[in-house]
Write a protein that holds these residues in place. Structure first.
Motif, PDB file in Angstrom:
ATOM      1  N   ASN A 272       0.831  -1.203   0.000  1.00  0.00           N
ATOM      2  CA  ASN A 272       0.000   0.000   0.000  1.00  0.00           C
ATOM      3  C   ASN A 272       0.867   1.256   0.000  1.00  0.00           C
ATOM      4  N   VAL A 273       1.964   1.224   0.765  1.00  0.00           N
ATOM      5  CA  VAL A 273       2.875   2.371   0.809  1.00  0.00           C
ATOM      6  C   VAL A 273       3.613   2.508  -0.521  1.00  0.00           C
ATOM      7  N   ARG A 274       3.977   1.402  -1.114  1.00  0.00           N
ATOM      8  CA  ARG A 274       4.627   1.460  -2.428  1.00  0.00           C
ATOM      9  C   ARG A 274       3.706   2.097  -3.455  1.00  0.00           C
ATOM     10  N   ALA A 275       2.406   1.764  -3.376  1.00  0.00           N
ATOM     11  CA  ALA A 275       1.456   2.354  -4.318  1.00  0.00           C
ATOM     12  C   ALA A 275       1.360   3.859  -4.137  1.00  0.00           C
ATOM     13  N   ALA A 276       1.715   4.317  -2.935  1.00  0.00           N
ATOM     14  CA  ALA A 276       1.703   5.757  -2.685  1.00  0.00           C
ATOM     15  C   ALA A 276       2.916   6.448  -3.279  1.00  0.00           C
ATOM     16  N   GLY A 277       3.862   5.675  -3.814  1.00  0.00           N
ATOM     17  CA  GLY A 277       5.017   6.259  -4.479  1.00  0.00           C
ATOM     18  C   GLY A 277       6.307   6.162  -3.707  1.00  0.00           C
ATOM     19  N   LEU A 278       6.317   5.469  -2.592  1.00  0.00           N
ATOM     20  CA  LEU A 278       7.538   5.331  -1.800  1.00  0.00           C
ATOM     21  C   LEU A 278       8.061   3.905  -1.921  1.00  0.00           C
ATOM     22  N   PRO A 279       9.244   3.703  -2.504  1.00  0.00           N
ATOM     23  CA  PRO A 279       9.810   2.367  -2.569  1.00  0.00           C
ATOM     24  C   PRO A 279      10.154   1.849  -1.170  1.00  0.00           C
ATOM     25  N   VAL A 280       9.638   0.691  -0.834  1.00  0.00           N
ATOM     26  CA  VAL A 280       9.870   0.099   0.484  1.00  0.00           C
ATOM     27  C   VAL A 280      10.383  -1.319   0.291  1.00  0.00           C
ATOM     28  N   GLN A 281      11.467  -1.628   0.978  1.00  0.00           N
ATOM     29  CA  GLN A 281      12.007  -2.983   0.954  1.00  0.00           C
ATOM     30  C   GLN A 281      11.629  -3.680   2.256  1.00  0.00           C
ATOM     31  N   LEU A 282      11.066  -4.879   2.157  1.00  0.00           N
ATOM     32  CA  LEU A 282      10.625  -5.631   3.330  1.00  0.00           C
ATOM     33  C   LEU A 282      11.496  -6.860   3.528  1.00  0.00           C
ATOM     34  N   SER A 283      12.055  -6.988   4.709  1.00  0.00           N
ATOM     35  CA  SER A 283      12.844  -8.158   5.075  1.00  0.00           C
ATOM     36  C   SER A 283      12.266  -8.704   6.381  1.00  0.00           C
ATOM     37  N   MET A 284      11.637  -9.883   6.295  1.00  0.00           N
ATOM     38  CA  MET A 284      10.932 -10.398   7.466  1.00  0.00           C
ATOM     39  C   MET A 284      11.139 -11.893   7.613  1.00  0.00           C
ATOM     40  N   GLU A 285      11.561 -12.280   8.798  1.00  0.00           N
ATOM     41  CA  GLU A 285      11.675 -13.700   9.100  1.00  0.00           C
ATOM     42  C   GLU A 285      10.305 -14.260   9.461  1.00  0.00           C
ATOM     43  N   ASP A 286      10.142 -15.550   9.276  1.00  0.00           N
ATOM     44  CA  ASP A 286       8.896 -16.214   9.643  1.00  0.00           C
ATOM     45  C   ASP A 286       8.924 -16.480  11.147  1.00  0.00           C
ATOM     46  N   VAL A 287       8.357 -15.546  11.900  1.00  0.00           N
ATOM     47  CA  VAL A 287       8.401 -15.616  13.360  1.00  0.00           C
ATOM     48  C   VAL A 287       6.975 -15.649  13.899  1.00  0.00           C
ATOM     49  N   ALA A 288       6.674 -16.649  14.704  1.00  0.00           N
ATOM     50  CA  ALA A 288       5.361 -16.733  15.347  1.00  0.00           C
ATOM     51  C   ALA A 288       5.465 -16.122  16.745  1.00  0.00           C
ATOM     52  N   VAL A 289       4.608 -15.172  17.034  1.00  0.00           N
ATOM     53  CA  VAL A 289       4.654 -14.463  18.311  1.00  0.00           C
ATOM     54  C   VAL A 289       3.244 -14.384  18.890  1.00  0.00           C
ATOM     55  N   PRO A 290       3.126 -14.050  20.162  1.00  0.00           N
ATOM     56  CA  PRO A 290       1.795 -13.875  20.759  1.00  0.00           C
ATOM     57  C   PRO A 290       1.005 -12.782  20.042  1.00  0.00           C
ATOM     58  N   ASP A 291      -0.308 -12.874  20.123  1.00  0.00           N
ATOM     59  CA  ASP A 291      -1.181 -11.944  19.397  1.00  0.00           C
ATOM     60  C   ASP A 291      -0.906 -10.492  19.759  1.00  0.00           C
ATOM     61  N   GLU A 292      -0.712 -10.205  21.044  1.00  0.00           N
ATOM     62  CA  GLU A 292      -0.505  -8.819  21.454  1.00  0.00           C
ATOM     63  C   GLU A 292       0.785  -8.263  20.867  1.00  0.00           C
ATOM     64  N   ILE A 293       1.857  -9.055  20.889  1.00  0.00           N
ATOM     65  CA  ILE A 293       3.122  -8.636  20.290  1.00  0.00           C
ATOM     66  C   ILE A 293       2.954  -8.468  18.788  1.00  0.00           C
ATOM     67  N   ASP A 294       2.173  -9.361  18.184  1.00  0.00           N
ATOM     68  CA  ASP A 294       1.922  -9.312  16.739  1.00  0.00           C
ATOM     69  C   ASP A 294       1.264  -7.989  16.349  1.00  0.00           C
ATOM     70  N   ARG A 295       0.255  -7.575  17.125  1.00  0.00           N
ATOM     71  CA  ARG A 295      -0.441  -6.316  16.817  1.00  0.00           C
ATOM     72  C   ARG A 295       0.464  -5.111  17.025  1.00  0.00           C
ATOM     73  N   VAL A 296       1.232  -5.130  18.103  1.00  0.00           N
ATOM     74  CA  VAL A 296       2.115  -3.994  18.392  1.00  0.00           C
ATOM     75  C   VAL A 296       3.163  -3.845  17.294  1.00  0.00           C
ATOM     76  N   ALA A 297       3.711  -4.965  16.848  1.00  0.00           N
ATOM     77  CA  ALA A 297       4.717  -4.914  15.784  1.00  0.00           C
ATOM     78  C   ALA A 297       4.122  -4.300  14.514  1.00  0.00           C
ATOM     79  N   HIS A 298       2.922  -4.703  14.168  1.00  0.00           N
ATOM     80  CA  HIS A 298       2.254  -4.158  12.988  1.00  0.00           C
ATOM     81  C   HIS A 298       2.037  -2.656  13.139  1.00  0.00           C
ATOM     82  N   ARG A 299       1.595  -2.230  14.322  1.00  0.00           N
ATOM     83  CA  ARG A 299       1.332  -0.812  14.541  1.00  0.00           C
ATOM     84  C   ARG A 299       2.612   0.015  14.467  1.00  0.00           C
ATOM     85  N   VAL A 300       3.689  -0.527  14.971  1.00  0.00           N
ATOM     86  CA  VAL A 300       4.965   0.196  14.921  1.00  0.00           C
ATOM     87  C   VAL A 300       5.375   0.435  13.470  1.00  0.00           C
ATOM     88  N   VAL A 301       5.302  -0.611  12.647  1.00  0.00           N
ATOM     89  CA  VAL A 301       5.657  -0.458  11.237  1.00  0.00           C
ATOM     90  C   VAL A 301       4.704   0.515  10.554  1.00  0.00           C
TER      91      VAL A 301
END
Length: 385
Positions: A272-301
């Motif tokens: 969605n951010v790329r569609a706005a015109g900003l090139p973004v590179q994503l590097s993410m490991e496959d990490v399973a975390v608790p739901d609360e940590i999962d939501r906080v991580a998403h909000r931070v990004v």
């Protein structure tokens, strides 16, 4: 200025069945006790129908001790004073006065109860003094003892009233603090959802205006992205507000409102951010975390990328998500102009509060070569993977 307890009852109305039952039982016991006390006293006026009526009425008046405590006390004082003035034997009728004083002190403010109970003491003491059944110096002593003893029910009732008032204030303060925290949380949620959507829309609109004449296809794509982004932002905002309205009933609303939050949705967020015109590179490991940590991580990004769109003047951005032992590390770096001074706004403060709320740490500072870096370290407690 002292305020009366919020649960003050009306001064009129029929007492409850329980209060009536207690008053009837009290009247019977007081009458029986008075008959026993009369046999132990000399030089008194014998009990008659008038004495029985005064005793029974004083006991029955206790039925209004909670419905209208001041009125009940006034009636009982009148009955007790009349009983004493006539010369009937001392006895349990005076206990009705004690119970009435206690209820006044328990259910009314200190000022009201102090005035009412002081008047009751003066009235009954004057009635006792006027009997003059013993030498003058003895009634004065008895009067002092009697008045001092009547301070006890008022003191106990006032203590109960003060403690109850303190408990109510503590509960009200707790409720007010919880409401304030909820409003702050709602403000952060609205800021995150609406802020990200509007920032993306603003950049997409800028791109569309820039290429409108020379690259109509690109302009069309930007407009389509604006439509998609704004629709999604409005939908998310509507779902979130609906969930808050249902929050008191169940947690299902919360689950629905965060249905598109979490690490598994970072790719869509970045796209969605790329569609706005900003090139973004994503590097993410496959990490399973608790739901609360999962939501906080998403909000931070989400908030970090929103800030990049708004303020950085960045040409590129990079999102990194990986695990270091028992810690999830979330980083967002951009290649913008950066700044020498960081002034925390609602977004940065909200990120820091979210991260701290799960026991993590947030670092946000300019990068040495230019741009900005946001790094969150979130503890993985009970996580998998």
């Amino acid at each position: 200025m002292a305020h009366p307890p919020p649960h003050r009852r009306r001064s009129t109305g029929v007492p409850s069945k329980l209060d009536i039952g207690i008053a009837v039982a009290a009247a019977a016991l007081v009458l029986f006790g008075t008959m026993v006390a009369a046999t132990l006293q000399d030089e008194i006026r014998p009990l008659d129908t008038g004495a029985a009526a005064l005793v029974v009425l004083a006991g029955l008046a206790l039925a209004w001790r909670r419905r209208a405590p001041v009125v009940a006390l006034s009636v009982i004082v009148t009955l007790v004073a009349g009983y004493l003035l006539i010369g009937y034997p001392y006895g349990p009728i005076q206990l009705c006065l004690v119970f009435a004083m206690f209820e006044v002190a328990r259910l009314r403010g200190l000022r009201t109860s102090l005035i009412a109970c002081a008047a009751a003491v003066v009235a009954t003491a004057a009635a006792t003094l006027s009997r003059a059944l013993v030498p003058a110096e003895i009634p004065a002593l008895l009067l002092a003892v009697w008045a001092s003893w009547l301070v006890i029910p008022w003191s106990v009732g006032a203590l109960v009233q003060v403690r109850s008032a303190a408990t109510r204030r503590a509960r009200q303060e707790l409720a007010a603090r919880a409401a304030l925290e909820e409003r702050m949380r709602v403000a952060r949620e609205v800021h995150d959802v609406a802020g990200h959507g509007f920032a993306a829309v603003a950049m997409q609109a800028g791109v569309a205006l820039l290429v409108f004449d020379e690259q109509p296809k690109q302009a069309k794509e930007s407009l389509e992205a604006i439509q998609s982004t704004s629709t999604k932002a409005l939908t998310d905002l509507r779902m979130m507000l609906d969930a808050f309205q249902r929050r008191a009933g169940a947690d299902a609303g919360r689950a629905e409102s965060v249905a598109e939050e979490g690490l598994r949705h970072l790719a869509a967020l970045v796209e969605n951010v790329r569609a706005a015109g900003l090139p973004v590179q994503l590097s993410m490991e496959d990490v399973a975390v608790p739901d609360e940590i999962d939501r906080v991580a998403h909000r931070v990004v989400q908030e970090a990328l929103t800030n990049v769109l708004r303020h950085a003047g960045a040409t590129t951005a990079e999102v990194r998500v990986h695990r270091e032992q028992d810690t999830l590390v979330v980083e967002v770096l951009d290649g913008g102009v950066g700044t020498e001074e960081v002034r925390p706004g609602l977004g940065l403060t909200g990120m820091r509060n979210r991260v701290a709320g799960v026991g993590g740490e947030l670092i946000a500072h300019p990068r040495p070569g230019g741009g900005f870096r946001v790094s969150a370290r979130l503890p993985i407690v009970g996580g998998r993977g």
